[in-house]
Design a protein around this motif. Structure first.
Motif, mmCIF file in Angstrom:
data_model
loop_
_atom_site.group_PDB
_atom_site.id
_atom_site.type_symbol
_atom_site.label_atom_id
_atom_site.label_comp_id
_atom_site.label_asym_id
_atom_site.label_seq_id
_atom_site.Cartn_x
_atom_site.Cartn_y
_atom_site.Cartn_z
ATOM 1 N N GLY A 112 0.780 -1.345 0.147
ATOM 2 C CA GLY A 112 0.050 0.028 0.052
ATOM 3 C C GLY A 112 0.838 1.157 -0.133
ATOM 4 O O GLY A 112 0.206 2.367 0.096
ATOM 5 N N GLN A 143 -7.895 -1.586 -6.334
ATOM 6 C CA GLN A 143 -8.364 -1.605 -5.144
ATOM 7 C C GLN A 143 -8.632 -3.140 -4.552
ATOM 8 O O GLN A 143 -8.560 -3.518 -3.327
ATOM 9 N N ARG A 146 -5.542 -4.405 -3.115
ATOM 10 C CA ARG A 146 -4.941 -3.594 -1.938
ATOM 11 C C ARG A 146 -3.650 -3.094 -2.249
ATOM 12 O O ARG A 146 -2.595 -3.462 -1.571
#
Length: 259
Positions: A112, A143, A146
């Motif tokens: 991330g 998304q 992640r």
């Protein structure tokens, strides 16, 4: 044209010369792809994930037979690519990739931040042969994975000194990379890659008709990666040699129309 140490043809003028990468899951599929004169032979296990690795034994077989010319009697010798899987899985197998492989790629799922992604790349590159380039991978459906969006992955790759970039999809049951990014997004990706001096490849549930779409929107990548469309839409089924041939002809047409 210039030829690199890995046998890759580079266009000194910076023009688009799209290459065709076909992903295979076993040696019979590899032979079919070699006979169809693909440019890059990518090994991955499609039933286990978007970039899941095959057995290192298959990597070794490919390295041995491609290196000795005992493959199928074809005059074409494609460059070899290995999918390593996601993060921890890639860390476990990277050291097993033979030095004959030109490329390897690791999925960025779960990374991330830029620092986390670059740290993963550094760990993988330390385990790879210096003859094997690590390709930066971005997921258009970031998304679901992640992870960072493609533009942040591209900038991280530039920061890390990487020269190869692949946009793919994490969820192989959902939309294609084109549907997710749109042609405007693909054109922006193309422009940003060119500005950064990074060669990029388009993948992610592409269809044969998409090839000319890239040409029409003036965003031809340096390569196309395909699996599902040469398997009749079901990526876990064996590849269809005739479908690979059609892809090769279409990519060759782009080369001829974009000298």
């Amino acid at each position: 044209m210039m030829q690199s140490a890995t046998g890759e043809v580079d266009d000194a003028g910076g023009n688009n010369v799209p290459q065709l990468l076909v992903s295979v899951q076993d040696w019979p599929e590899a032979i079919a792809a070699i006979d169809a004169n693909v440019d890059l032979l990518d090994f991955k296990s499609p039933s286990r994930g978007p970039l899941a690795p095959v057995s290192p034994t298959l990597w070794q077989r490919a390295a041995c037979q491609m290196g000795t010319g005992t493959h199928a009697g074809s005059s074409n010798v494609p460059r070899l690519s290995a999918a390593l899987g996601e993060t921890d899985q890639a860390r476990d197998v990277a050291a097993s990739v033979p030095s004959e492989f030109a490329y390897a790629k690791v999925g960025p799922s779960g990374c991330g931040s830029r620092a986390e992604l670059i740290r993963l790349w550094d760990q993988i590159r330390n385990d790879l042969s210096p003859h094997t380039q690590l390709v930066a991978v971005a997921y258009a459906d970031h998304q679901a994975a992640r992870c960072l969006p493609w533009d942040q992955v591209l900038m991280a790759a530039l920061h890390a000194g990487m020269t190869r970039f692949l946009v793919d999809t994490f969820d192989k049951t959902s939309a294609s990379s084109i549907q997710l990014l749109g042609w405007h997004g693909m054109a922006r990706l193309h422009q940003r890659s060119r500005q950064a001096g990074i060669r990029w490849m388009a993948a992610g549930r592409l269809k044969l008709t998409d090839v000319m779409g890239f040409a029409r929107h003036d965003c031809l990548p340096d390569g196309f990666g395909v699996r599902g469309d040469v398997c009749g839409g079901n990526r876990v089924r064996p590849i269809d040699r005739q479908r690979v041939d059609r892809w090769r002809r279409q990519v060759a047409l782009c080369r001829n129309e974009n000298p």
